[in-house]
Design an enzyme around this catalytic site. Structure first.
Site, mmCIF file in Angstrom:
data_model
loop_
_atom_site.group_PDB
_atom_site.id
_atom_site.type_symbol
_atom_site.label_atom_id
_atom_site.label_comp_id
_atom_site.label_asym_id
_atom_site.label_seq_id
_atom_site.Cartn_x
_atom_site.Cartn_y
_atom_site.Cartn_z
ATOM 1 N N GLY A 156 36.516 41.789 33.749
ATOM 2 C CA GLY A 156 37.046 40.745 32.856
ATOM 3 C C GLY A 156 37.080 41.111 31.384
ATOM 4 O O GLY A 156 37.081 40.222 30.532
ATOM 5 N N ARG A 170 44.329 34.607 51.296
ATOM 6 C CA ARG A 170 45.387 34.343 50.319
ATOM 7 C C ARG A 170 45.955 32.928 50.417
ATOM 8 O O ARG A 170 46.185 32.274 49.397
ATOM 9 C CB ARG A 170 46.514 35.382 50.466
ATOM 10 C CG ARG A 170 47.550 35.225 49.373
ATOM 11 C CD ARG A 170 48.451 36.404 49.274
ATOM 12 N NE ARG A 170 49.476 36.369 50.295
ATOM 13 C CZ ARG A 170 50.410 37.299 50.423
ATOM 14 N NH1 ARG A 170 50.420 38.349 49.621
ATOM 15 N NH2 ARG A 170 51.318 37.203 51.361
ATOM 16 N N MET A 185 43.153 41.664 41.520
ATOM 17 C CA MET A 185 43.503 42.694 42.482
ATOM 18 C C MET A 185 44.028 42.168 43.817
ATOM 19 O O MET A 185 44.100 42.896 44.796
ATOM 20 C CB MET A 185 42.298 43.632 42.707
ATOM 21 C CG MET A 185 41.765 44.262 41.436
ATOM 22 S SD MET A 185 43.036 45.033 40.382
ATOM 23 C CE MET A 185 43.235 46.609 41.219
ATOM 24 N N LEU A 193 49.828 38.490 45.125
ATOM 25 C CA LEU A 193 50.237 37.089 45.305
ATOM 26 C C LEU A 193 51.469 37.007 46.216
ATOM 27 O O LEU A 193 52.305 37.913 46.228
ATOM 28 C CB LEU A 193 50.557 36.467 43.944
ATOM 29 C CG LEU A 193 49.342 36.328 43.016
ATOM 30 C CD1 LEU A 193 49.784 36.055 41.577
ATOM 31 C CD2 LEU A 193 48.400 35.225 43.505
ATOM 32 N N ASN A 234 51.286 40.105 33.874
ATOM 33 C CA ASN A 234 50.240 40.984 34.419
ATOM 34 C C ASN A 234 50.081 42.179 33.494
ATOM 35 O O ASN A 234 51.015 42.582 32.822
ATOM 36 C CB ASN A 234 50.689 41.473 35.806
ATOM 37 C CG ASN A 234 49.691 42.432 36.430
ATOM 38 O OD1 ASN A 234 48.485 42.193 36.414
ATOM 39 N ND2 ASN A 234 50.180 43.541 36.969
ATOM 40 N N HIS A 254 49.148 46.220 33.646
ATOM 41 C CA HIS A 254 49.047 47.326 34.608
ATOM 42 C C HIS A 254 48.668 48.605 33.853
ATOM 43 O O HIS A 254 49.248 48.901 32.800
ATOM 44 C CB HIS A 254 50.381 47.498 35.340
ATOM 45 C CG HIS A 254 50.315 48.567 36.371
ATOM 46 N ND1 HIS A 254 49.697 48.386 37.590
ATOM 47 C CD2 HIS A 254 50.745 49.848 36.354
ATOM 48 C CE1 HIS A 254 49.763 49.498 38.281
ATOM 49 N NE2 HIS A 254 50.401 50.415 37.552
ATOM 50 N N ASP A 283 54.605 45.181 40.578
ATOM 51 C CA ASP A 283 54.662 45.946 39.318
ATOM 52 C C ASP A 283 56.098 46.232 38.856
ATOM 53 O O ASP A 283 56.378 47.299 38.305
ATOM 54 C CB ASP A 283 53.880 47.272 39.449
ATOM 55 C CG ASP A 283 52.417 47.040 39.776
ATOM 56 O OD1 ASP A 283 51.868 45.989 39.376
ATOM 57 O OD2 ASP A 283 51.810 47.897 40.443
ATOM 58 N N GLU A 312 44.960 48.226 26.151
ATOM 59 C CA GLU A 312 45.280 47.019 26.940
ATOM 60 C C GLU A 312 44.953 45.750 26.153
ATOM 61 O O GLU A 312 45.712 44.788 26.164
ATOM 62 C CB GLU A 312 44.490 47.011 28.257
ATOM 63 C CG GLU A 312 44.977 48.046 29.262
ATOM 64 C CD GLU A 312 44.337 47.861 30.635
ATOM 65 O OE1 GLU A 312 43.403 47.064 30.775
ATOM 66 O OE2 GLU A 312 44.800 48.535 31.565
HETATM 67 C C1 GAR Z 1 42.494 46.794 33.804
HETATM 68 O O1 GAR Z 1 42.401 48.100 33.330
HETATM 69 C C2 GAR Z 1 43.868 46.509 34.376
HETATM 70 O O2 GAR Z 1 44.867 47.271 33.803
HETATM 71 C C3 GAR Z 1 43.696 46.885 35.818
HETATM 72 O O3 GAR Z 1 42.390 46.494 36.151
HETATM 73 C C4 GAR Z 1 41.555 46.615 34.989
HETATM 74 C C5 GAR Z 1 40.726 45.369 34.890
HETATM 75 O O4 GAR Z 1 39.781 45.436 33.878
HETATM 76 N N1 GAR Z 1 44.667 46.212 36.616
HETATM 77 C C6 GAR Z 1 45.217 46.730 37.711
HETATM 78 O O5 GAR Z 1 44.921 47.811 38.137
HETATM 79 C C7 GAR Z 1 46.234 45.826 38.377
HETATM 80 N N2 GAR Z 1 46.967 46.551 39.363
HETATM 81 P P1 GAR Z 1 39.080 44.132 33.328
HETATM 82 O O6 GAR Z 1 38.662 43.305 34.548
HETATM 83 O O7 GAR Z 1 37.883 44.642 32.580
HETATM 84 O O8 GAR Z 1 40.059 43.418 32.459
#
Ligand code: GAR
Length: 187
Positions: free
Chosen positions: A14, A63, A88, A91, A105, A107, A143, A172
């Site tokens: 998170g 789901r 993860m 949906l 989202n 990625h 994606d 990010e």
């Molecule tokens: C993030 O780096 C995000 O880009 C990735 O999961 C991580 C979550 O980190 N998302 C994916 O891989 C989606 N396919 P966080 O829980 O610390 O934000």
């Protein structure tokens, strides 16, 4: 400024959620977070919702049940924007159609390159010189929705997947807030 109402879906640490929460506390940031939903019981990210007194719930179900309860909550709380942040679970098409145009989202790659999982390992084994992250609208195909913001990082020879992940995650946090501001900026 009347802020829009956002919900964040998480599955893990998170840290993107934490960054969106911090941004949302600025008076001119376009959204407030009204709800956090985790599909994982032990997602550390839920602690950020607790810390900032944001309503939160864990929906650790299949789901169909997850989406049924989540849909009800999103409607009840009049959510305008759903942010997936390290969420993860894939949906369903039906769920995405219901909230189409209002789900975004993040990625960890420069889409359309490296869709799916394990992006850092794949980028490194392909000998790429750059990678990064992308914030995009969520479409039925994984994606693949319209891109809102991309941020690039360069890859060093000694980067491991873990090092690269850290570098990309710093971008990010910036990308997510830029994307949310962009969605609500006047054309
Ligand atoms: C993030 O780096 C995000 O880009 C990735 O999961 C991580 C979550 O980190 N998302 C994916 O891989 C989606 N396919 P966080 O829980 O610390 O934000």
């Amino acid at each position: 400024m009347v802020k829009k109402r956002a919900c964040v879906f998480i599955s893990g640490s998170g840290t993107n959620l934490r960054s969106i929460i911090k941004n949302s506390r600025e008076y001119n940031f376009p959204v407030n977070i009204k709800l956090v939903i985790s599909n994982q019981k032990h997602a550390d990210g839920i602690n950020f919702a607790k810390k900032f007194s944001i309503p939160h719930i864990i929906l650790n179900y299949n789901r169909t049940k997850f989406e049924k309860i989540a849909t009800k909550l999103l409607l009840e709380k009049k959510i305008n924007l759903l942010c997936l942040a390290g969420f993860m679970k894939v949906l369903s098409k039906k769920f995405i159609r219901n909230f189409k145009g209002n789900i975004i989202n993040i990625h960890p790659s420069l889409l359309p390159k490296y869709k799916g999982l394990n992006t850092f390992n794949r980028v490194l084994s392909d000998g790429e010189k750059n990678t990064g992250c992308t914030v995009h609208f969520v479409e039925e195909k994984l994606d693949s929705g319209k891109i809102i913001v991309k941020k690039r990082v360069s890859i060093n020879k000694d980067d491991s997947p873990e090092k690269l992940k850290k570098k990309v995650q710093i971008e990010e946090y910036k990308a997510y807030s830029i994307a949310i501001r962009k969605i609500y900026s006047k054309n």
